[in-house]
Design a protein around this motif. Sequence first.
Motif, PDB file in Angstrom:
ATOM      1  N   ARG A  54       0.827  -1.210   0.000  1.00 55.74           N
ATOM      2  CA  ARG A  54       0.000   0.000   0.000  1.00 55.74           C
ATOM      3  C   ARG A  54       0.859   1.257   0.000  1.00 55.74           C
ATOM      4  O   ARG A  54       0.502   2.271  -0.580  1.00 55.74           O
ATOM      5  N   GLY A  88      -1.346   9.558 -14.556  1.00 54.80           N
ATOM      6  CA  GLY A  88      -1.833   8.421 -15.325  1.00 54.80           C
ATOM      7  C   GLY A  88      -1.158   8.346 -16.686  1.00 54.80           C
ATOM      8  O   GLY A  88      -0.972   9.362 -17.360  1.00 54.80           O
ATOM      9  N   ARG A 153     -10.040   3.568 -14.424  1.00 57.39           N
ATOM     10  CA  ARG A 153     -10.020   3.990 -13.019  1.00 57.39           C
ATOM     11  C   ARG A 153      -8.593   4.046 -12.489  1.00 57.39           C
ATOM     12  O   ARG A 153      -8.223   4.974 -11.755  1.00 57.39           O
ATOM     13  N   VAL A 154      -7.787   3.071 -12.858  1.00 61.73           N
ATOM     14  CA  VAL A 154      -6.380   3.074 -12.438  1.00 61.73           C
ATOM     15  C   VAL A 154      -5.650   4.283 -13.025  1.00 61.73           C
ATOM     16  O   VAL A 154      -4.878   4.964 -12.345  1.00 61.73           O
ATOM     17  N   ARG A 156      -6.983   7.159 -14.038  1.00 70.92           N
ATOM     18  CA  ARG A 156      -7.474   8.391 -13.413  1.00 70.92           C
ATOM     19  C   ARG A 156      -6.852   8.605 -12.037  1.00 70.92           C
ATOM     20  O   ARG A 156      -6.678   9.748 -11.598  1.00 70.92           O
ATOM     21  N   ALA A 157      -6.525   7.497 -11.357  1.00 69.76           N
ATOM     22  CA  ALA A 157      -5.924   7.596 -10.023  1.00 69.76           C
ATOM     23  C   ALA A 157      -4.457   8.003 -10.083  1.00 69.76           C
ATOM     24  O   ALA A 157      -3.829   8.178  -9.034  1.00 69.76           O
ATOM     25  N   GLY A 158      -3.907   8.133 -11.299  1.00 71.42           N
ATOM     26  CA  GLY A 158      -2.536   8.611 -11.434  1.00 71.42           C
ATOM     27  C   GLY A 158      -1.492   7.535 -11.622  1.00 71.42           C
ATOM     28  O   GLY A 158      -0.291   7.834 -11.606  1.00 71.42           O
ATOM     29  N   ALA A 189      -9.969   8.169 -19.537  1.00 72.78           N
ATOM     30  CA  ALA A 189      -9.287   8.749 -18.378  1.00 72.78           C
ATOM     31  C   ALA A 189      -8.631  10.087 -18.694  1.00 72.78           C
ATOM     32  O   ALA A 189      -8.223  10.804 -17.768  1.00 72.78           O
TER      33      ALA A 189
END
Length: 288
Positions: A54, A88, A153-154, A156-158, A189
């Motif tokens: 994480r 991203g 989604r990945v 967009r999360a950078g 994205a």
Amino acid sequence: MSGRPPLAPCTPAACVQRPRAAAAVPRAVLRLAVVAALLLAGIAVVLAPSRLLRRGLPADAVRRYCRWVVRAVGVRVRVTGAAVPEGGLLLVAPHVSWLDIPLLTAVRPARLLAKSEIRRWPVAGGPAARAGVLFIERERLRALPGTVGAMARVLRAGAAVAAFPEGSTWCGRARGPFHRAVFQAALDAGVPVQPVRIRYRAGERAVSTTPAFVGADTLLASLWRVASARGLTAEVEVCPALAPGRHPDRRALAEAAERAVHGPAEGRARDHAHGHHGKAPSKSMCAL
């Protein structure tokens, strides 16, 4: 969305060069032992407590590790250009060898897009899932929009996502077209696409197909062929990023990325001089 691409016609018998200058057996065995040790170390990190993952592994450490894996098997690495360092990013490259995966990740650490069968592999499946691999179910086209949505989604999360849009491994002399589905994720994205050209050479000679992992080839045979070869070099050229908004749809974006890594279409398999006629099973890690 486009359907599943046709399998590449490349086969080990027709395409793959045997090493002209073979390393001694003890050296090849030592190379494979070092690679195995590195892979086990990587799996140990992936299987570490989830709080470590994480926090994220340092990008420089991941890049060095990936290059060590390639160097350990006896392949020199030459990299030109640099990837977009933050935000991203969709990394795309032609697919020739299992070596493409650490080489592309060495450009910029990324979540790999892989066929869902890998999730069920007895040794690699669990660590691959924990490492954040995105899986595509090749036999269920209805699942494709969900996969594209997960990629978006990945992005967009950078984070970066790495994919091989040809959908099959090719020998490195022949090539296939870039299929469009993965590019929809970049459009959705609003992130750039970074094409990467990967070529393998034996010394300073023309493109070598020794590292190719095609058709009915086995991973063990390919590993031994590469570890036994002398003078292999992987040339990794990071092409300029394709900025978001410059291309109106996924077809245009896919064609722009393909031109960046291949140039005009004359190099495609339909003009390939090897004379392939059959369809061989693919060892693709991506099947969009």
